[in-house]
Design a protein around this motif. Structure first.
Motif, PDB file in Angstrom:
ATOM      1  N   ALA A 148     -13.524  -6.652 -16.793  1.00  7.78           N
ATOM      2  CA  ALA A 148     -12.714  -5.877 -17.728  1.00  7.78           C
ATOM      3  C   ALA A 148     -13.559  -4.827 -18.456  1.00  7.78           C
ATOM      4  O   ALA A 148     -13.114  -3.696 -18.663  1.00  7.78           O
ATOM      5  CB  ALA A 148     -12.031  -6.804 -18.732  1.00  7.78           C
ATOM      6  N   VAL A 149     -14.793  -5.187 -18.830  1.00  4.52           N
ATOM      7  CA  VAL A 149     -15.687  -4.215 -19.475  1.00  4.52           C
ATOM      8  C   VAL A 149     -15.982  -3.074 -18.506  1.00  4.52           C
ATOM      9  O   VAL A 149     -15.932  -1.901 -18.876  1.00  4.52           O
ATOM     10  CB  VAL A 149     -16.992  -4.890 -19.958  1.00  4.52           C
ATOM     11  N   SER A 150     -16.268  -3.397 -17.249  1.00 10.57           N
ATOM     12  CA  SER A 150     -16.523  -2.355 -16.250  1.00 10.57           C
ATOM     13  C   SER A 150     -15.331  -1.407 -16.145  1.00 10.57           C
ATOM     14  O   SER A 150     -15.501  -0.181 -16.133  1.00 10.57           O
ATOM     15  CB  SER A 150     -16.811  -2.980 -14.885  1.00 10.57           C
ATOM     16  N   ALA A 151     -14.133  -1.957 -16.073  1.00  8.74           N
ATOM     17  CA  ALA A 151     -12.923  -1.135 -15.969  1.00  8.74           C
ATOM     18  C   ALA A 151     -12.764  -0.231 -17.192  1.00  8.74           C
ATOM     19  O   ALA A 151     -12.384   0.948 -17.067  1.00  8.74           O
ATOM     20  CB  ALA A 151     -11.697  -2.022 -15.789  1.00  8.74           C
ATOM     21  N   GLU A 152     -13.040  -0.758 -18.373  1.00 10.93           N
ATOM     22  CA  GLU A 152     -12.933   0.045 -19.597  1.00 10.93           C
ATOM     23  C   GLU A 152     -13.951   1.181 -19.613  1.00 10.93           C
ATOM     24  O   GLU A 152     -13.652   2.291 -20.054  1.00 10.93           O
ATOM     25  CB  GLU A 152     -13.109  -0.836 -20.840  1.00 10.93           C
ATOM     26  N   MET A 153     -15.157   0.921 -19.143  1.00 14.12           N
ATOM     27  CA  MET A 153     -16.176   1.972 -19.116  1.00 14.12           C
ATOM     28  C   MET A 153     -15.789   3.080 -18.133  1.00 14.12           C
ATOM     29  O   MET A 153     -15.962   4.268 -18.424  1.00 14.12           O
ATOM     30  CB  MET A 153     -17.552   1.402 -18.764  1.00 14.12           C
ATOM     31  N   VAL A 154     -15.234   2.714 -16.988  1.00 18.08           N
ATOM     32  CA  VAL A 154     -14.752   3.719 -16.030  1.00 18.08           C
ATOM     33  C   VAL A 154     -13.654   4.549 -16.682  1.00 18.08           C
ATOM     34  O   VAL A 154     -13.659   5.785 -16.595  1.00 18.08           O
ATOM     35  CB  VAL A 154     -14.256   3.050 -14.733  1.00 18.08           C
ATOM     36  N   LYS A 206     -13.783   8.602 -17.407  1.00 21.61           N
ATOM     37  CA  LYS A 206     -12.743   9.513 -16.897  1.00 21.61           C
ATOM     38  C   LYS A 206     -12.118  10.295 -18.040  1.00 21.61           C
ATOM     39  O   LYS A 206     -11.889  11.500 -17.929  1.00 21.61           O
ATOM     40  CB  LYS A 206     -11.662   8.727 -16.157  1.00 21.61           C
ATOM     41  N   GLU A 207     -11.831   9.602 -19.130  1.00 20.97           N
ATOM     42  CA  GLU A 207     -11.201  10.241 -20.276  1.00 20.97           C
ATOM     43  C   GLU A 207     -12.142  11.253 -20.929  1.00 20.97           C
ATOM     44  O   GLU A 207     -11.732  12.353 -21.297  1.00 20.97           O
ATOM     45  CB  GLU A 207     -10.811   9.156 -21.294  1.00 20.97           C
ATOM     46  N   GLN A 208     -13.406  10.899 -21.051  1.00 23.33           N
ATOM     47  CA  GLN A 208     -14.371  11.751 -21.739  1.00 23.33           C
ATOM     48  C   GLN A 208     -14.860  12.909 -20.877  1.00 23.33           C
ATOM     49  O   GLN A 208     -14.979  14.031 -21.348  1.00 23.33           O
ATOM     50  CB  GLN A 208     -15.562  10.900 -22.181  1.00 23.33           C
ATOM     51  N   LEU A 209     -15.171  12.622 -19.610  1.00 19.95           N
ATOM     52  CA  LEU A 209     -15.817  13.614 -18.752  1.00 19.95           C
ATOM     53  C   LEU A 209     -14.907  14.219 -17.685  1.00 19.95           C
ATOM     54  O   LEU A 209     -15.299  15.168 -17.014  1.00 19.95           O
ATOM     55  CB  LEU A 209     -17.037  12.988 -18.061  1.00 19.95           C
ATOM     56  N   GLY A 210     -13.739  13.624 -17.478  1.00 25.42           N
ATOM     57  CA  GLY A 210     -12.839  14.153 -16.462  1.00 25.42           C
ATOM     58  C   GLY A 210     -12.984  13.490 -15.102  1.00 25.42           C
ATOM     59  O   GLY A 210     -12.194  13.752 -14.198  1.00 25.42           O
ATOM     60  N   ARG A 211     -14.009  12.644 -14.943  1.00 25.38           N
ATOM     61  CA  ARG A 211     -14.175  11.870 -13.715  1.00 25.38           C
ATOM     62  C   ARG A 211     -14.976  10.626 -14.052  1.00 25.38           C
ATOM     63  O   ARG A 211     -15.787  10.624 -14.966  1.00 25.38           O
ATOM     64  CB  ARG A 211     -14.857  12.667 -12.613  1.00 25.38           C
ATOM     65  N   GLY A 212     -14.711   9.588 -13.292  1.00 25.52           N
ATOM     66  CA  GLY A 212     -15.427   8.337 -13.503  1.00 25.52           C
ATOM     67  C   GLY A 212     -16.556   8.170 -12.510  1.00 25.52           C
ATOM     68  O   GLY A 212     -16.693   8.945 -11.568  1.00 25.52           O
ATOM     69  N   PRO A 213     -17.358   7.149 -12.715  1.00 31.29           N
ATOM     70  CA  PRO A 213     -18.450   6.859 -11.782  1.00 31.29           C
ATOM     71  C   PRO A 213     -17.904   6.303 -10.477  1.00 31.29           C
ATOM     72  O   PRO A 213     -16.768   5.839 -10.416  1.00 31.29           O
ATOM     73  CB  PRO A 213     -19.259   5.797 -12.526  1.00 31.29           C
TER      74      PRO A 213
END
Length: 142
Positions: free
Chosen positions: A23-29, A33-40
């Protein structure tokens, strides 16, 4: 010694530790995405002892950030990314507190510009039962 997702003898946390890590991993992704426009493209979260969560995110650069690297501006990229990360410290701490049931004592964000956008978010937690202010509370009152 137990692996990163196992509980330690006498550990108060229950068998939900692996689901907390996922769940922590999902929240960080989501936050990336929200902050930078794309996730890892890769993320993993592990306990580092009883009170520290470490999230490693790979391939986090946006096209604009990759362009900065092409221009030889790795220091500027790191500085800009850290500015964004710490401006969102409260948003990064909130899911950790919600998912672990513990308050964040310290938040540390890092980026290695030479390792294809590998980033690390570390959260040091207060002991279980701590009722004082958290890192997020300190940000909100500043």
């Amino acid at each position: 010694m137990p692996g990163p997702q196992e509980t330690e003898p006498g550990d108060e946390r229950t068998a939900d530790r692996p689901s907390v890590l996922a769940a922590v991993s999902a929240e960080m992704v989501r936050l990336y995405k929200e902050q930078l426009g794309r996730g890892p493209t890769k993320v993993r979260t592990n306990w580092a002892g009883r009170d520290t969560l470490v999230v490693v995110l790979e391939d986090t650069f946006t096209p604009a950030e990759r362009n900065l690297l092409t221009l030889g501006e790795s220091s500027r990229l790191r500085e800009t990314r850290m500015l964004f990360q710490y401006s969102w410290a409260r948003e990064f701490c909130e899911p950790i507190e919600r998912l672990t049931g513990r308050k964040v004592r310290a938040f540390v964000s890092g980026l290695d510009t030479d390792a294809d956008g590998t980033s690390m978010e570390a959260f040091v937690l207060h002991p279980e039962g701590y009722t004082g202010p958290s890192r997020a509370d300190a940000i909100a009152s500043a």
